[in-house]
Design an enzyme around this catalytic site. Structure first.
Site, PDB file in Angstrom:
ATOM      1  N   TYR A  55       8.752   6.664  10.088  1.00 40.19           N
ATOM      2  CA  TYR A  55       7.971   6.494   8.858  1.00 40.19           C
ATOM      3  C   TYR A  55       6.479   6.517   9.184  1.00 40.19           C
ATOM      4  O   TYR A  55       5.689   7.196   8.512  1.00 40.19           O
ATOM      5  CB  TYR A  55       8.362   5.170   8.201  1.00 40.19           C
ATOM      6  CG  TYR A  55       7.520   4.763   7.024  1.00 40.19           C
ATOM      7  CD1 TYR A  55       7.822   5.226   5.740  1.00 40.19           C
ATOM      8  CD2 TYR A  55       6.432   3.899   7.171  1.00 40.19           C
ATOM      9  CE1 TYR A  55       7.053   4.841   4.650  1.00 40.19           C
ATOM     10  CE2 TYR A  55       5.664   3.516   6.093  1.00 40.19           C
ATOM     11  CZ  TYR A  55       5.978   3.984   4.834  1.00 40.19           C
ATOM     12  OH  TYR A  55       5.216   3.607   3.751  1.00 40.19           O
ATOM     13  N   SER A  97      -0.277   4.609   4.019  1.00 43.47           N
ATOM     14  CA  SER A  97       0.166   3.322   4.559  1.00 43.47           C
ATOM     15  C   SER A  97      -0.751   2.930   5.706  1.00 43.47           C
ATOM     16  O   SER A  97      -1.323   3.790   6.388  1.00 43.47           O
ATOM     17  CB  SER A  97       1.611   3.427   5.071  1.00 43.47           C
ATOM     18  OG  SER A  97       1.984   2.254   5.769  1.00 43.47           O
TER      19      SER A  97
END
Length: 339
Positions: A157, A144
């Site tokens: 996250y 990500s």
């Protein structure tokens, strides 16, 4: 040794997190391209349905119900893929979950579970895949852009994705140093229109930190762009691919203007919550839930193209295209009547 990567139509590809979002889009795209796909996730009914759909369409597919946080299950799934299709050519680590909310409000057991899935799921996938790929192949991990910058209200996250980025970078170096011909790629999507927010454990809530259902703030990219990048990495040896120029611009802003970024981003965190919808439940943090969907349904205007990513994957074609456009503009002005 340089990795030997086959055309997609000749590959056997294992995909974790294949029951929804990017993993599901990638599985369908790989099968459409002629690859044999072996699908892993916790939602067995969805995997069975997707496998049946691919086979009915003339493709090759099978599945195993797996929790990537359990190393033995992942290793058994790798063996099952080899038993079914004879080998593994590419392994795609995509399984993941999310927590929304301030880091201090995120329960410790949930943080530990998130690392178990997002980080150790990748570790277990790599450990299981490498013995089957030593003759050549690819490991493609979906990271990500949150690994390149702090990302409230997805701080935990983001921490898992920072860890994944470091692990993959070291794995690539070690395999190269040992002469193992495995291409190791990290695909870093910007915000993609998947159900990740709807599947998340949400501690933002209403009020100070949030306004309801967790979501990816607009603009969001179509997950097909991420799937295309993943499959490109299965046939071309790449280190990192960023999907989405908007996200890349955010990373550059965070690096060049850190003070402004740190002031601005927490104040804009409310955009990560819907002002009108409540969080659906339950989350998929501890078990498979709400699977079967590729997209969130929250972004009808999702971005279906990324010039930045196209340029990164196809630099010669992009330069040629820009040259043709520039030439056409030049001719237009050259032929313009002069007064």
């Amino acid at each position: 040794m340089s990795p030997t990567l086959k055309p997609l139509a000749e590959q056997v590809i294992v995909i974790t997190g294949a029951s929804s979002g990017i993993g599901l889009v990638t599985a369908r795209a790989a099968a459409k391209a002629g690859a044999a796909v072996f699908l892993l996730a916790r939602s067995g009914e969805v995997l069975e349905e997707v496998t049946r759909e691919i086979v009915a369409g003339g493709g090759r597919a099978d599945f195993a119900v797996v929790d990537v946080g359990i190393a033995s299950e992942v290793e058994m799934a790798a063996a099952a893929a080899v038993k079914k299709f004879g080998r593994i050519d590419s392994w795609v680590n995509d399984a993941g979950a999310a927590i929304y909310g301030p880091v201090l409000d995120s329960p410790l057991d949930e943080q530990q579970q998130l690392f178990r899935t997002n980080y150790f799921g990748v570790v277990h996938g790599c450990v299981a895949a490498v013995p089957h790929l030593r003759g050549g192949g690819a490991i493609v991990t979906v990271g990500s852009l949150a690994s390149d910058m702090p990302s409230p209200p997805m701080g935990v996250y983001s921490a898992t994705k920072h860890a994944v980025k470091a692990y993959i970078a070291v794995l690539r170096m070690e395999l190269h140093a040992d002469g193992v011909p495995i291409a190791v790629a990290l695909v870093k999507p910007a915000g993609a229109d998947t159900p990740i927010g709807q599947h998340a454990s949400n501690h933002g809530g209403r009020g100070k930190h949030g306004h309801g259902e967790a979501r990816i703030p607009p603009p969001a990219y179509d997950p097909q762009l991420v799937a295309d990048a993943i499959l490109d990495c299965c046939v071309h040896a790449r280190r990192e691919v960023t999907v989405g120029g908007v996200g890349r611009a955010q990373v550059l802003f965070s690096r060049h203007f850190p003070g402004m970024f740190e002031w601005l981003v927490p104040r804009g965190a409310k955009a990560a919550y819907s002002p009108t919808k409540e969080q659906p439940g339950p989350s998929n943090l501890f078990e498979g839930a709400n699977a079967g969907r590729e997209r969130s349904g929250e972004h009808p205007g999702r971005l279906r193209h990324s010039i930045y990513t196209s340029a990164a994957l196809h630099p010669k074609t992009t330069v040629l295209g820009l040259g043709l456009v520039a030439g056409a503009i030049g001719l237009l002005f050259a032929n313009k009547p002069r007064r």
